[in-house]
Design an enzyme around this catalytic site. Structure first.
Site, PDB file in Angstrom:
ATOM      1  N   ASP A 115      26.016  42.658  39.989  1.00  0.00           N
ATOM      2  CA  ASP A 115      27.313  41.701  40.039  1.00  0.00           C
ATOM      3  C   ASP A 115      26.824  40.525  40.818  1.00  0.00           C
ATOM      4  O   ASP A 115      25.572  40.312  41.499  1.00  0.00           O
ATOM      5  CB  ASP A 115      28.126  42.432  40.934  1.00  0.00           C
ATOM      6  CG  ASP A 115      29.707  41.867  40.564  1.00  0.00           C
ATOM      7  OD1 ASP A 115      29.938  40.652  40.055  1.00  0.00           O
ATOM      8  OD2 ASP A 115      30.788  42.554  40.821  1.00  0.00           O
ATOM      9  N   ASP A 130      36.829  40.084  34.514  1.00  0.00           N
ATOM     10  CA  ASP A 130      37.551  41.067  35.040  1.00  0.00           C
ATOM     11  C   ASP A 130      38.959  41.441  34.721  1.00  0.00           C
ATOM     12  O   ASP A 130      39.767  42.412  34.980  1.00  0.00           O
ATOM     13  CB  ASP A 130      37.663  40.528  36.639  1.00  0.00           C
ATOM     14  CG  ASP A 130      36.358  40.769  37.521  1.00  0.00           C
ATOM     15  OD1 ASP A 130      35.437  41.604  36.952  1.00  0.00           O
ATOM     16  OD2 ASP A 130      36.404  40.752  38.736  1.00  0.00           O
TER      17      ASP A 130
HETATM   18  C1  DGJ Z   1      33.537  41.938  40.599  1.00  0.00           C
HETATM   19  C2  DGJ Z   1      33.505  42.666  39.286  1.00  0.00           C
HETATM   20  O1  DGJ Z   1      33.586  41.895  38.023  1.00  0.00           O
HETATM   21  C3  DGJ Z   1      34.139  44.028  39.139  1.00  0.00           C
HETATM   22  O2  DGJ Z   1      34.080  44.574  37.835  1.00  0.00           O
HETATM   23  C4  DGJ Z   1      33.799  44.688  40.234  1.00  0.00           C
HETATM   24  O3  DGJ Z   1      32.422  45.192  40.166  1.00  0.00           O
HETATM   25  C5  DGJ Z   1      33.790  43.751  41.631  1.00  0.00           C
HETATM   26  N1  DGJ Z   1      33.169  42.807  41.437  1.00  0.00           N
HETATM   27  C6  DGJ Z   1      33.333  44.596  42.700  1.00  0.00           C
HETATM   28  O4  DGJ Z   1      33.243  43.941  44.016  1.00  0.00           O
END
Ligand code: DGJ
Length: 728
Positions: free
Chosen positions: A476, A546
C-alpha cells in the site's frame, strides 16, 4: 522490421499491422512522416508542404524562408531555437542558457530490445520478437548526445520509445526536461480519450475534442495518482469501441508525469509524454547520461476495444513478470472492510474458519498487525509484529492448516511520527529542515532517494518474510509526496529527488521480488492511486479502488479496463450498505461486478446469512470454473457504464470456444426498456450453448441479432451472467 532508405533518408519501422516513418531533413532535423496502418513502401511526400509563415523563423544561415522548425512535424524538438511549440528537451548550461538544438548524427538497428537499468519496461523473450532503432542526435554547442530509441514488436501494433541524453562536455549541465517521446501529427479532426479521476473515483474515461492550445494530463503528487492516469489516446472523430483509428500512449512510470497535447497555429498536434518537468532538474556531470522512462505506443484500427486488446496482451505478457504472470489468481478474503484495525487473534481465526468451507483460497491480513498500530496515527516504519495483538506465526499456520494461502499488508514507503523508526531516524523523512511537514493520514513519506533508507525497510521486511510463511503481499501507499527535499543531496540536486525517490521504490520492489519469487504481490495506493504500467512490472495485480460499491465499480473497472489487463484488476464483494456510498446493492450484483475482474471478498463471513453463504459458495465455484477466461481471455466493452443505464462486458477465450457475458442494469424504470446486446469477436461459424437457458445460438446470430434482457425484471442494480460454450 526497421529499414533506412539512404537516398530518401527515411527510417521505416513496419510490421504486418503498422508503419512509422520519419526522415532526416536539411540541417539534420528529424521530421515525422507517417504513423498508421502498414504501407508497403514510401514514395514521395517526403517534403511536407512548406510555407513562408509570418513569425515562424528559419534555420540559422539559411535563406529558405519556407523551412521553419515552427511548423515542421518533428520527432523530438528543442527549446528556444525556433520551434515555439512545447519542447521535448530543455537543458540548462553553465552560462544560464536553456537552448537545445539536436541534429542527426548516426543510427543503429539492433535485434531485440535493450534493457533499461533500474526502470520498469516492456520486454521480449527472444530477439526475434522485436527490433530496435537507436538514433543519435547531437547538439554541438552543449556538447551533448541524445539517443532516441524506438522498438517495434514484430507481432503487435506496438512501438515503445525512450530517450537518453549524454553529457560529452567538460562541464556539468542540468537536464530540466527530457520527454520519453514526442509525436507530431498533421491536422485532422481528432478527439482525445484520457483517464482522470480522484480518490475512490479512479480512471473515469473521458473524451474531448482537441482545440488550438495546450492541454495537460499530469501528476505532481510523486505518484502517477488517482487523479490522472499516465495514458492518452488520440482518436478519429468517428472512432468508437469497435471501429476507427486510435493512437494511444502509456507511460511505464509511477512518479510525476506529464502528457501534454498541443494543437498549434495550423492545428497540427504535438503529444509529449514523460517525467513531469515541473520542479525537475537533473545534474549531469561530464560523461554521465540520463535515461527517461519508457512510453508504450499502441495503434488500433479497430477502435478502443482493439486498443484494449493490444494493451492487455502486452502488459500481461511482456510487462508483468514472475511466477504469477500466467497463473490463475487465488480467490481472496481480506479483513480490511470487515474489521479495519480492530481485530484480535480470535477474530482472524474466525474469519479463516468461516471462509474455508466457502471455498475461498487465501486470507489476507490487512493494516494493523505491526508496531503498536490500532489506528492510522502510528507505527508505519516499524515492520515487526504487534505481539500484544496477534501471533503472526499462529495466524499464518492456522490459515495454512485450513488449506488456504496467507497474505500480509505492508506500506513500505511510509513512516509515522509515532514510531521507533522516526525516533531513531527523523532525518529519514522527506522534508526541508525548518519547514513544517504536511501530514496526510497523519503520516510522512520516507526518503527513498537515500539507499540506506531503502536498505532499512528491505531488511525489516525480509525479517518478517524469512520468519513467517507468507504467500502474498499487498503493498500500500496512502499519501502523496510533499516537501520533496532530501538532506542527503546538495542544493543543486534537489530537483532530482522526486525521480530518485521512485527509483528507490522500484529498487526495493526489485530486490524483494527477486528474493521471494513465489510471493504474489498486489500493489495498492489508497485503492488506485498508482495503477500504472510501472508497478505492473513488479506486481501483476493492483487494487484499483477503495470504492467497492458495485454501481461505482462499474465505471472504475471499465475505465481501468481501457488499458490494464483484467488479471491485474482486483474486485471484492463487500458488505452493504456500502461504506463509501451507503448504497445497497444485491449480493448477486456485487458478486457479478467483482467476478468480472480478479475476484475476492472483503467482509466478515461470520456476518453472512445462510442464504448469502450459499451464494458465496456458488460464486466461488462459478469463478473457479471460469477464472482462466476472465483473467486471461480477451475483454470487450459492449455497452458502457459511462454512457448508459445498461452495461455489458464480454470475455472471449483466445480460441473463441467460450465466452462470458456480464450484463448489468443500474436503475429500474416503468418504461420497461427493451435492451438488445450484441456480442462481439465470437466465431460466426461456431455454435454456442447458453448456460442459463440451454439454448444454442450461432456465433453470427449472437453478434448480429443479439440477446434481449428481461425488461420486466424489477429493482435497481441487477445483473445477468451468461456463459457460452461451443457445441458441435
Ligand atoms: C488503503 C487501502 O486501499 C485499503 O484497502 C486498506 O489496505 C487501507 N489502506 C489500510 O490502511
Amino acid at each position: 522490421m526497421i529499414t533506412f532508405d539512404e537516398q530518401q533518408k527515411v527510417f521505416n519501422l513496419s510490421n504486418s499491422s503498422i508503419s512509422y516513418l520519419f526522415s532526416i531533413e536539411e540541417g539534420g532535423l528529424l521530421s515525422h512522416l507517417y504513423y498508421g496502418p502498414t504501407i508497403r513502401g514510401y514514395h514521395g511526400e517526403r517534403f511536407y508542404p512548406r510555407v513562408d509563415r509570418g513569425f515562424s523563423g528559419n534555420l540559422p544561415n539559411s535563406m529558405d524562408r519556407t523551412y521553419s522548425k515552427d511548423d515542421l512535424l518533428q520527432e523530438y524538438s528543442g527549446n528556444n531555437t525556433g520551434d515555439f511549440r512545447l519542447p521535448a528537451v530543455v537543458i540548462k548550461t553553465k552560462n544560464g542558457a536553456r537552448m537545445t538544438d539536436f541534429r542527426y548524427h548516426s543510427y543503429k538497428i539492433i535485434d531485440g530490445k535493450p534493457k533499461l537499468d533500474g526502470l520498469p519496461q516492456s520486454y521480449v523473450e527472444s530477439d526475434q520478437e522485436a527490433q530496435t532503432l537507436e538514433v543519435t542526435l547531437r547538439d554541438d554547442v552543449i556538447k551533448a548526445d541524445l539517443v532516441l530509441t524506438y522498438t517495434i514488436y514484430r507481432d503487435r501494433p506496438v512501438i515503445t520509445r525512450n530517450a537518453r541524453v549524454i553529457n560529452r562536455s567538460d562541464d556539468a549541465f542540468y537536464v530540466e526536461k527530457l520527454a520519453s517521446m514526442q509525436l507530431d501529427l498533421t491536422k485532422q479532426d481528432y478527439d482525445l480519450v484520457y483517464l482522470p479521476g480522484q480518490y475512490g473515483v479512479e480512471r473515469q474515461t473521458r473524451r474531448k475534442s482537441i482545440d488550438q492550445g495546450i492541454f495537460e494530463m499530469s501528476s505532481r503528487r510523486g505518484a502517477s495518482s488517482h487523479h490522472m492516469n499516465p495514458f492518452a489516446a488520440i482518436v478519429d472523430k468517428n472512432t468508437d469501441e469497435f471501429h476507427g483509428n486510435v493512437m494511444a500512449t502509456l507511460l511505464v512510470y509511477s512518479g510525476n508525469f506529464k502528457i501534454s497535447l498541443e494543437s498549434d497555429q495550423i492545428d497540427q498536434i504535438r503529444l509529449l509524454a514523460g517525467i513531469n518537468d515541473d520542479n525537475f532538474s537533473w545534474k549531469l556531470n561530464p560523461g554521465e547520461s540520463f535515461q527517461t522512462p519508457e512510453a508504450i505506443n499502441v495503434y488500433s484500427t479497430k477502435g478502443l476495444n482493439g486498443m484494449t486488446k493490444v494493451f492487455h496482451h502486452l502488459l500481461r505478457e511482456r510487462v508483468a513478470r514472475g511466477k504469477w504472470r500466467d497463473r490463475q489468481r487465488p480467490i481472496i478474503i481480506n479483513n480490511w472492510e470487515a474489521t479495519e484495525m480492530n481485530f484480535d487473534a480470535a477474530k482472524l481465526e474466525q474469519i479463516v474458519e468461516e471462509a474455508k468451507p466457502l471455498g475461498i483460497e487465501m486470507f489476507v491480513l490487512d493494516d494493523g498487525w505491526f508496531g503498536h498500530r490500532n489506528d492510522d496515527n502510528s507505527s508505519l516504519g516499524d515492520w515487526y509484529v504487534n505481539t500484544k495483538k496477534i501471533d503472526l506465526h499462529k495466524v499464518a499456520n492456522q490459515t495454512h492448516d485450513a488449506g488456504m494461502k496467507f497474505g500480509l499488508w505492508f506500506e513500505p514507503e511510509m513512516i509515522s511520527k509515532d514510531s521507533d523508526l522516526y525516533k531513531a531516524h527523523p532525518d529519514y523523512v522527506l522534508h526541508e529542515p525548518g519547514r513544517g511537514m504536511t501530514l496526510a493520514r497523519n503520516q510522512l513519506v520516507l526518503d527513498f532517494s537515500r539507499p540506506e533508507v531503502v536498505d532499512n525497510i528491505f531488511n525489516q521486511i525480509c525479517k518478517i518474510l524469512d520468519d513467517v510463511d507468507i504467500d502474498y503481499i499487498k503493498w500500500d501507499c496512502n499519501r502523496n509526496l510533499t516537501e520533496v527535499y532530501s538532506a542527503a543531496y546538495p542544493a543543486n540536486q534537489e530537483g532530482e529527488i522526486a525521480h530518485r525517490h521512485i527509483l528507490g521504490v522500484y529498487s526495493l520492489m526489485e530486490r524483494l521480488i527477486e528474493r521471494y519469487p513465489d510471493i504474489l504481490f498486489e500493489s495498492c495506493s489508497g485503492g488506485g492511486g498508482r495503477d500504472d504500467a510501472g508497478l505492473l512490472y513488479y506486481m501483476p495485480q493492483c487494487w484499483p479502488s477503495d470504492n467497492t460499491d458495485a454501481n461505482e465499480r462499474l465505471r472504475i473497472q471499465e475505465g481501468t479496463s481501457l488499458v490494464y489487463p483484467m488479471s491485474s484488476v482486483t474486485g471484492h464483494v463487500s458488505a452493504v450498505p456500502n461504506g463509501h456510498t451507503a448504497r445497497i446493492t444485491s449480493f448477486k450484483m456485487r458478486g457479478d461486478v467483482a467476478m468480472s475482474s480478479t475476484f475476492g471478498y472483503e467482509l466478515d463471513p461470520g456476518a453472512l446469512t445462510d442464504a448469502e453463504k450459499a451464494q458465496v459458495k456458488e460464486q466461488v465455484a462459478f469463478y473457479k470454473k471460469h477464472r482462466q477466461l476472465v483473467q486471461f481471455g480477451n475483454f470487450y466493452r459492449l455497452q458502457s457504464a459511462f454512457t448508459g443505464n445498461h452495461v455489458a462486458w464480454e470475455f472471449v477465450s483466445p480460441d473463441k470456444s467460450e465466452a462470458l457475458l456480464f450484463m448489468y442494469r443500474k436503475l429500474s424504470s416503468v418504461r420497461y426498456e427493451i435492451v438488445n446486446t450484441k456480442m462481439y469477436a465470437l466465431d460466426p461459424d461456431k455454435n454456442y450453448q447458453d448456460s442459463v437457458t440451454g439454448k444454442v445460438y450461432g456465433g453470427d446470430e449472437l453478434m448480429n441479432v443479439g440477446l434481449f434482457r428481461d425488461p420486466t425484471h424489477k429493482g435497481d442494480f441487477i445483473s445477468e451472467v451468461h456463459y457460452f460454450k461451443e457445441v458441435k
